[in-house]
Scaffold this motif. Structure first.
Motif, mmCIF file in Angstrom:
data_model
loop_
_atom_site.group_PDB
_atom_site.id
_atom_site.type_symbol
_atom_site.label_atom_id
_atom_site.label_comp_id
_atom_site.label_asym_id
_atom_site.label_seq_id
_atom_site.Cartn_x
_atom_site.Cartn_y
_atom_site.Cartn_z
ATOM 1 N N VAL A 120 0.833 -1.201 0.000
ATOM 2 C CA VAL A 120 0.000 0.000 0.000
ATOM 3 C C VAL A 120 0.872 1.257 0.000
ATOM 4 C CG1 VAL A 120 -1.855 1.257 1.140
ATOM 5 C CG2 VAL A 120 -1.841 -1.252 1.189
ATOM 6 N N LYS A 121 1.600 1.477 1.087
ATOM 7 C CA LYS A 121 2.342 2.717 1.239
ATOM 8 C C LYS A 121 3.455 2.879 0.203
ATOM 9 C CE LYS A 121 1.543 2.677 6.247
ATOM 10 N NZ LYS A 121 2.206 2.558 7.582
ATOM 11 N N LYS A 122 4.160 1.804 -0.084
ATOM 12 C CA LYS A 122 5.301 1.870 -1.000
ATOM 13 C C LYS A 122 5.055 1.052 -2.261
ATOM 14 C CE LYS A 122 8.386 4.185 1.576
ATOM 15 N NZ LYS A 122 9.176 5.347 1.097
ATOM 16 N N ARG A 123 3.807 0.970 -2.678
ATOM 17 C CA ARG A 123 3.501 0.014 -3.748
ATOM 18 C C ARG A 123 4.099 0.405 -5.093
ATOM 19 N NH1 ARG A 123 -1.242 1.325 -6.582
ATOM 20 N NH2 ARG A 123 -2.236 3.219 -5.863
ATOM 21 N N LYS A 124 4.319 1.694 -5.368
ATOM 22 C CA LYS A 124 4.925 2.047 -6.652
ATOM 23 C C LYS A 124 6.391 1.585 -6.687
ATOM 24 C CE LYS A 124 6.463 6.826 -5.764
ATOM 25 N NZ LYS A 124 6.352 8.212 -6.254
ATOM 26 N N LEU A 125 7.075 1.648 -5.541
ATOM 27 C CA LEU A 125 8.439 1.140 -5.471
ATOM 28 C C LEU A 125 8.457 -0.383 -5.504
ATOM 29 C CD1 LEU A 125 9.891 3.630 -2.846
ATOM 30 C CD2 LEU A 125 10.330 3.591 -5.295
ATOM 31 N N SER A 126 7.431 -1.001 -4.942
ATOM 32 C CA SER A 126 7.326 -2.458 -5.021
ATOM 33 C C SER A 126 7.181 -2.900 -6.470
ATOM 34 C CB SER A 126 6.127 -2.955 -4.196
ATOM 35 O OG SER A 126 6.366 -2.761 -2.810
ATOM 36 N N GLY A 127 6.514 -2.070 -7.296
ATOM 37 C CA GLY A 127 6.403 -2.381 -8.718
ATOM 38 C C GLY A 127 7.763 -2.417 -9.391
ATOM 39 N N ILE A 128 8.696 -1.567 -8.936
ATOM 40 C CA ILE A 128 10.063 -1.584 -9.452
ATOM 41 C C ILE A 128 10.780 -2.847 -8.999
ATOM 42 C CG2 ILE A 128 12.309 -0.443 -9.301
ATOM 43 C CD1 ILE A 128 10.864 2.210 -9.160
ATOM 44 N N ILE A 129 10.586 -3.223 -7.725
ATOM 45 C CA ILE A 129 11.232 -4.433 -7.196
ATOM 46 C C ILE A 129 10.777 -5.664 -7.966
ATOM 47 C CG2 ILE A 129 11.336 -5.953 -5.182
ATOM 48 C CD1 ILE A 129 11.361 -3.443 -3.427
ATOM 49 N N VAL A 130 9.477 -5.746 -8.231
ATOM 50 C CA VAL A 130 8.973 -6.885 -9.002
ATOM 51 C C VAL A 130 9.613 -6.888 -10.393
ATOM 52 C CG1 VAL A 130 6.941 -8.002 -9.989
ATOM 53 C CG2 VAL A 130 6.791 -6.929 -7.732
#
Length: 529
Positions: A120-130
């Motif tokens: 939720v909070k960092k989901r745009k950065l999680s998209g980079i990690i994926v």
């Protein structure tokens, strides 16, 4: 009463927190597959560790290839907003229980807080990690399979570095797997002026797999091995002792360092995110770096700028694929080194190898630097040689031009280094054609001359007159040892703990072991304190 408090302080604190009630603590259901366990968890967040994980994720935006990827896929890199999706505890627990994993994936409020951070909070950065995982995880999986460790341990590097090979912590832990210098050296990771193998994705992952395997041998529990990877086996063993011998992570939770209390829940949350990111409207950002790569073997020193210019590759792409080269130099002065390229560029490198090595050679490897170092070595007060000469014996029919092409050095440099005035050189002559660095050079001594030996300019060891000295001096010649025969299940860590005052590095150095791998039946020298 004071003695009773000091003796049972840890247990009493846990009991007090449990009795105070919901204002200071949360009673959480820990769902481990088909088993339910109760544990009392402190409701206050681990702010320091939360900030560390968050900072690692934020640092991704500084990487060149991430900037390129975000710019090329701006429509997918949506800002954090209320569009993030949260679910109930029962949904999170059920989903975790359905992930195929040999490692228990418990659920509680602490795990939930990290799931919300990633999803939720960092989901745009999680998209980079994926997106990054598409590049790193295939190599992780192959290496972990080869080393017999669960492949789901690949998610651990998300907690360590957010999949940033250039990540460096405030205490110096470096690379995707955040190895400290000493631990990295124990597992064969080279760190010197030119190379930091802790940033090499392949070598660092091999080291991490071996290290995790060794930790699992100590505890026979993957969650405790993960905890020990964070805080060291000494702290985990201490927590087990303080808990009265309990060997479940959640039962020794309060005896562990605060960071480690958040580390395991964060690992579980990262595992959840990588399996269910699509359920949380996380858009995967395609990473603009080669998903397929090849490795060429470099046998001669080369600067990445030379490769970039001849093969028309952005220098940042070369640095991205080869983050271990600290000064943009592949230091193949003596030993061969790998260079990772896209498959097409790897073919081009092979066919244009000589042109690459010769391209502006004197710009990147200037003889003037060598002359300065050579002049320093003539000073008796500086008894440390930094470079060694590379020689060539001239064969019949060879010219200065052919020799220069062979070694990637200009004819003018050959003439300068060998004081050649003419345009030719006589067959049979031994000439200098380059230099290679030496990590450690110890003062020479004859068989009859005994001198103190300077190690790293500070640590001096004086040998007895009875010691035989030939060639390089063995700094351990004056030490006495006891011996230990390795039995099944032993590791360097566990053996060192059997000898008070001895560290794993003492054992590695005494036995000239570059890595921590040992075999049953092997006899090790243990230095006496």
């Amino acid at each position: 009463m004071t003695n009773i408090w000091n003796k049972h302080k840890g247990k009493l604190i846990v009991l007090i927190i449990a009795l105070i009630g919901v204002e200071l603590s949360i009673e959480a259901q820990i769902c481990v597959k088909d088993t339910t366990v109760k544990v009392i968890l402190d409701s206050t967040q681990n702010t320091s560790f939360d900030n560390s994980v968050s900072a690692q994720m934020d640092s991704l935006l500084n990487l060149w290839y991430i900037k390129q990827s975000v710019q090329a896929n701006s429509e997918k890199f949506i800002p954090t907003s209320a569009e993030g999706v949260s679910y109930s505890d029962s949904v999170y627990a059920k989903r975790l229980s359905e992930i195929p994993s040999i490692i228990p994936l418990s659920y509680n409020k602490e795990v939930r807080s990290y799931i919300e951070m990633y999803c939720v909070k960092k989901r745009k950065l999680s998209g980079i990690i994926v997106g990054l995982s598409k590049y790193y995880f295939p190599m992780y999986e192959e290496i972990m399979e080869q080393n017999g460790v669960p492949q789901e341990l690949k998610y651990l590097s998300i907690i360590e570095s957010a999949l940033n090979p250039n990540a460096v912590s405030c205490v110096g832990a470096t690379g995707l797997w955040q190895f400290m210098f000493s631990t990295g050296r124990m597992y064969g990771l080279e760190v010197n002026t030119f190379v930091d193998a802790r940033k090499d994705p392949i070598r660092a992952t091999r080291a991490a797999a071996r290290y995790l395997n060794d930790l699992h041998k100590i505890y026979n529990d993957w969650i405790l091995a993960i905890a020990a990877y964070n805080c060291g086996p000494g702290n985990v063993s201490k927590a087990i002792r303080r808990s009265g011998g309990k060997t479940d992570f959640w039962q020794i939770y309060y005896y562990l360092p605060k960071e480690t209390r958040g580390y395991v829940p964060a690992y579980i949350a990262a595992t959840y995110m990588m399996n269910y990111y699509d359920k949380h409207n996380i858009n995967v950002v395609p990473i603009t770096m080669p998903m397929l790569t090849d490795t060429v073997v470099v046998n001669k020193e080369v600067h990445l700028q030379q490769v970039a210019a001849v093969l028309n590759i952005p220098i940042e792409e070369l640095r991205t694929l080869n983050p271990q080269y600290k000064r943009d130099i592949v230091p193949a002065y003596k030993d061969a080194y790998p260079l990772v390229l896209s498959p097409l560029k790897a073919v081009e490198f092979t066919s244009l190898r000589d042109s690459i090595h010769s391209y502006n050679y004197s710009t990147y490897f200037t003889p003037m630097q060598v002359v300065n170092i050579e002049s320093q070595n003539n000073n008796p007060a500086l008894n440390v040689a930094q470079l060694k000469k590379k020689f060539h014996i001239v064969k019949s029919g060879e010219t200065l031009g052919s020799i220069s092409k062979k070694y990637g050095i200009s004819t003018n440099e050959i003439k300068y280094l060998n004081k050649i005035r003419g345009k030719s050189v006589a067959p049979g002559r031994k000439i200098v054609v380059g230099f290679y660095p030496v990590e450690k050079t110890i003062a020479k001594a004859s068989d009859t001359t005994i001198r103190p030996v300077a190690i790293n300019d500070s640590n001096k060891i004086t040998l007895n007159a009875n010691d035989t000295i030939k060639g390089r001096i063995n700094v351990h010649a004056a030490q006495k040892y006891r011996y230990y025969k390795v039995v099944p299940g032993d590791t360097i860590w566990s053996i060192a703990r059997k000898f008070p005052g001895i560290t794993h590095l003492d054992i590695l150095n005494s036995n000239k072991l570059k890595e921590g791998h040992i075999e049953p039946g092997q006899v090790l020298k243990i230095p006496k304190g």
